[in-house]
Write a protein that holds these residues in place. Structure first.
Motif, PDB file in Angstrom:
ATOM      1  N   GLU A 158       0.860  -1.184   0.000  1.00  0.00           N
ATOM      2  CA  GLU A 158       0.000   0.000   0.000  1.00  0.00           C
ATOM      3  C   GLU A 158       0.894   1.232   0.000  1.00  0.00           C
ATOM      4  OE1 GLU A 158      -2.769   0.042   3.167  1.00  0.00           O
ATOM      5  OE2 GLU A 158      -3.769  -1.832   2.581  1.00  0.00           O
ATOM      6  N   VAL A 159       0.621   2.128  -0.940  1.00  0.00           N
ATOM      7  CA  VAL A 159       1.450   3.332  -1.091  1.00  0.00           C
ATOM      8  C   VAL A 159       0.587   4.564  -0.866  1.00  0.00           C
ATOM      9  CG1 VAL A 159       2.893   4.675  -2.656  1.00  0.00           C
ATOM     10  CG2 VAL A 159       2.970   2.173  -2.731  1.00  0.00           C
ATOM     11  N   ASP A 160       1.059   5.430   0.030  1.00  0.00           N
ATOM     12  CA  ASP A 160       0.347   6.689   0.311  1.00  0.00           C
ATOM     13  C   ASP A 160       1.168   7.825  -0.267  1.00  0.00           C
ATOM     14  OD1 ASP A 160      -1.272   8.660   1.226  1.00  0.00           O
ATOM     15  OD2 ASP A 160      -0.619   8.529   3.326  1.00  0.00           O
ATOM     16  N   LEU A 161       0.730   8.379  -1.396  1.00  0.00           N
ATOM     17  CA  LEU A 161       1.466   9.430  -2.089  1.00  0.00           C
ATOM     18  C   LEU A 161       0.845  10.793  -1.801  1.00  0.00           C
ATOM     19  CD1 LEU A 161       3.637  10.362  -4.069  1.00  0.00           C
ATOM     20  CD2 LEU A 161       2.052   9.866  -5.938  1.00  0.00           C
ATOM     21  N   ASP A 162       1.613  11.643  -1.114  1.00  0.00           N
ATOM     22  CA  ASP A 162       1.166  13.013  -0.801  1.00  0.00           C
ATOM     23  C   ASP A 162       1.732  13.949  -1.858  1.00  0.00           C
ATOM     24  OD1 ASP A 162       0.391  15.384   0.220  1.00  0.00           O
ATOM     25  OD2 ASP A 162       1.407  15.169   2.161  1.00  0.00           O
ATOM     26  N   ILE A 163       0.887  14.370  -2.788  1.00  0.00           N
ATOM     27  CA  ILE A 163       1.330  15.246  -3.883  1.00  0.00           C
ATOM     28  C   ILE A 163       1.895  16.550  -3.340  1.00  0.00           C
ATOM     29  CG2 ILE A 163       0.533  16.635  -5.840  1.00  0.00           C
ATOM     30  CD1 ILE A 163       0.797  13.803  -6.588  1.00  0.00           C
ATOM     31  N   ASP A 164       1.268  17.113  -2.311  1.00  0.00           N
ATOM     32  CA  ASP A 164       1.703  18.412  -1.778  1.00  0.00           C
ATOM     33  C   ASP A 164       3.086  18.340  -1.133  1.00  0.00           C
ATOM     34  OD1 ASP A 164      -0.623  19.681  -2.580  1.00  0.00           O
ATOM     35  OD2 ASP A 164      -1.693  19.053  -0.757  1.00  0.00           O
ATOM     36  N   ALA A 165       3.513  17.146  -0.733  1.00  0.00           N
ATOM     37  CA  ALA A 165       4.805  17.014  -0.046  1.00  0.00           C
ATOM     38  C   ALA A 165       5.977  16.831  -1.018  1.00  0.00           C
ATOM     39  CB  ALA A 165       4.763  15.825   0.920  1.00  0.00           C
ATOM     40  N   GLN A 166       5.692  16.738  -2.317  1.00  0.00           N
ATOM     41  CA  GLN A 166       6.757  16.477  -3.279  1.00  0.00           C
ATOM     42  C   GLN A 166       7.431  17.776  -3.720  1.00  0.00           C
ATOM     43  OE1 GLN A 166       7.430  13.286  -3.589  1.00  0.00           O
ATOM     44  NE2 GLN A 166       5.632  13.001  -2.244  1.00  0.00           N
ATOM     45  N   SER A 167       8.711  17.644  -4.105  1.00  0.00           N
ATOM     46  CA  SER A 167       9.467  18.808  -4.586  1.00  0.00           C
ATOM     47  C   SER A 167       8.952  19.211  -5.962  1.00  0.00           C
ATOM     48  CB  SER A 167      10.952  18.473  -4.666  1.00  0.00           C
ATOM     49  OG  SER A 167      11.181  17.489  -5.663  1.00  0.00           O
ATOM     50  N   GLU A 168       9.256  20.466  -6.323  1.00  0.00           N
ATOM     51  CA  GLU A 168       8.802  20.953  -7.630  1.00  0.00           C
ATOM     52  C   GLU A 168       9.395  20.122  -8.763  1.00  0.00           C
ATOM     53  OE1 GLU A 168       6.505  23.154  -8.136  1.00  0.00           O
ATOM     54  OE2 GLU A 168       6.262  23.470  -5.977  1.00  0.00           O
ATOM     55  N   LEU A 169      10.676  19.721  -8.613  1.00  0.00           N
ATOM     56  CA  LEU A 169      11.321  18.915  -9.653  1.00  0.00           C
ATOM     57  C   LEU A 169      10.597  17.588  -9.841  1.00  0.00           C
ATOM     58  CD1 LEU A 169      13.654  18.405 -11.631  1.00  0.00           C
ATOM     59  CD2 LEU A 169      14.980  17.464  -9.722  1.00  0.00           C
ATOM     60  N   THR A 170      10.238  16.953  -8.724  1.00  0.00           N
ATOM     61  CA  THR A 170       9.527  15.669  -8.800  1.00  0.00           C
ATOM     62  C   THR A 170       8.162  15.839  -9.447  1.00  0.00           C
ATOM     63  OG1 THR A 170      10.669  14.842  -6.819  1.00  0.00           O
ATOM     64  CG2 THR A 170       8.610  13.745  -7.444  1.00  0.00           C
ATOM     65  N   LEU A 171       7.465  16.907  -9.085  1.00  0.00           N
ATOM     66  CA  LEU A 171       6.124  17.152  -9.640  1.00  0.00           C
ATOM     67  C   LEU A 171       6.179  17.343 -11.147  1.00  0.00           C
ATOM     68  CD1 LEU A 171       4.650  19.534  -6.902  1.00  0.00           C
ATOM     69  CD2 LEU A 171       4.036  17.138  -7.311  1.00  0.00           C
ATOM     70  N   TRP A 172       7.151  18.158 -11.609  1.00  0.00           N
ATOM     71  CA  TRP A 172       7.243  18.422 -13.046  1.00  0.00           C
ATOM     72  C   TRP A 172       7.702  17.174 -13.812  1.00  0.00           C
ATOM     73  CZ3 TRP A 172       4.793  22.114 -15.288  1.00  0.00           C
ATOM     74  CH2 TRP A 172       4.521  23.289 -14.600  1.00  0.00           C
ATOM     75  N   ARG A 173       8.582  16.379 -13.201  1.00  0.00           N
ATOM     76  CA  ARG A 173       8.983  15.133 -13.850  1.00  0.00           C
ATOM     77  C   ARG A 173       7.788  14.177 -13.964  1.00  0.00           C
ATOM     78  NH1 ARG A 173      13.932  12.271 -11.206  1.00  0.00           N
ATOM     79  NH2 ARG A 173      13.523  10.894 -13.004  1.00  0.00           N
ATOM     80  N   LEU A 174       6.977  14.132 -12.903  1.00  0.00           N
ATOM     81  CA  LEU A 174       5.790  13.287 -12.936  1.00  0.00           C
ATOM     82  C   LEU A 174       4.819  13.757 -14.016  1.00  0.00           C
ATOM     83  CD1 LEU A 174       4.969  12.645  -9.161  1.00  0.00           C
ATOM     84  CD2 LEU A 174       5.634  10.942 -10.865  1.00  0.00           C
ATOM     85  N   LYS A 175       4.662  15.064 -14.120  1.00  0.00           N
ATOM     86  CA  LYS A 175       3.706  15.603 -15.096  1.00  0.00           C
ATOM     87  C   LYS A 175       4.119  15.239 -16.518  1.00  0.00           C
ATOM     88  CE  LYS A 175       1.381  19.813 -16.605  1.00  0.00           C
ATOM     89  NZ  LYS A 175       1.164  21.242 -16.384  1.00  0.00           N
TER      90      LYS A 175
END
Length: 323
Positions: free
Chosen positions: A248-265
């Protein structure tokens, strides 16, 4: 190497205790026996007779080999009675050694003849070293100083050969070490450049809005299980404590760095775009299949209608009073 299966043992007459060289001293029996065993070895065939320079087209042979030697010549000198033969066992040793040294000098170290000569020389040298004390004892009253000089030269040659081989090995190891060091330095430099670029990207990334984060979270749920696993691995790269493979994975989008968010996008957009193209292709195939089915059905209905019309005309003709 298949040399052993290609050559049979060579039977040589004229070598051995009864070869007619008793006047050379007590050690001649032993060296004659040793030479006989060497010449009976299955690899001795190329060294039994003088090299056929013209027949083999070895035009540069005499430029490289200044003093040719072979076991046939050694046999003749051991049997000579006219004063042209050997005067002591050291001369026999020198000529036997010369046979193999010439072959090793002319042929490349990977050549079969070079390997054969080197192997037989090692066997002969081993026997010669066992015989040396007896030779020294026999010759010492007459020429001990000269013999010691010969032994010293022999040992010096052996030391020089060993040193030369060691120098070559050390030089190769040094070259390999330098290459490894240069490659390691280049890789370190690449890592530094990548880290600098990463920091630049992080600094230039604008902050993702709340709405964009929400859309990103929704888009993640549309990924295939395989692509979702890859997306979680991206998150884990900047979050050592994050377990992407947990049950089970709990992913908090708000806790991620900007670099991680943009890479995910970027990753999610690429995967969904690819999935969309595949879906469009499937829809087009279904539409084409449906159109082909409709066309086929329409054609069949026309054929049935035409057949019915023809039958009706035939019946009308039969019922006509003029028929």
């Amino acid at each position: 190497m298949q040399m052993e299966s290609q050559m049979e043992a060579v039977k040589v007459e004229g070598f051995g205790p009864d070869s007619g060289v008793e006047d050379l001293g007590r050690c001649v029996d032993e060296i004659s026996t040793t030479v006989s065993r060497i010449t009976q070895h299955k690899w001795a065939h190329p060294f039994m007779h003088p090299v056929d320079v013209e027949g083999l087209g070895l035009h540069d042979y005499y430029e490289i080999v200044q003093k040719p030697m072979d076991f046939g010549t050694i046999k003749s000198k051991m049997e000579a009675k006219d004063g042209t033969g050997y005067k002591n066992v050291r001369e026999i040793y020198s000529d036997v050694r010369l046979v193999f040294k010439n072959a090793m000098k002319y042929n490349d170290e990977r050549h079969d003849v070079h390997i054969m000569a080197k192997t037989l020389l090692e066997k002969f040298e081993e026997k010669w070293l066992q015989l040396l004390p007896k030779v020294a004892e026999e010759l010492e009253p007459l020429e001990s100083s000269c013999f010691r000089q010969v032994v010293s030269v022999h040992l010096l040659e052996a030391e020089e050969e060993a040193k030369a081989e060691l120098d070559v090995k050390l030089a190769q190891e040094a070259v390999h070490a330098n290459m490894a060091k240069e490659l390691s330095n280049e890789l370190c430099e690449v890592d530094l450049q990548l880290e600098k670029l990463r920091q630049i990207v992080i600094q230039k990334c604008r902050k993702m809005s709340t709405e964009e984060k929400k859309k990103l979270g929704t888009a993640l749920t549309r990924l295939s299980p395989e692509d979702l696993g890859k997306a979680l691995e991206i998150v884990a790269e900047n979050n050592p404590g994050f377990q992407p493979t947990a049950q089970e994975v709990d992913l908090d989008i708000d806790a991620q760095s900007e670099l991680t968010l943009w890479r995910l996008k970027v990753f999610v957009q690429d995967k969904l775009k690819l999935a969309g193209k595949c879906s469009e292709a499937m829809v087009c195939n279904n539409i084409n299949n449906n159109e082909n089915t409709i066309k086929s059905n329409s054609k069949r209905r026309r054929e049935i209608s035409d057949a019915l019309t023809k039958n009706a005309i035939k019946r009308n003709r039969k019922l006509s009073p003029n028929s």
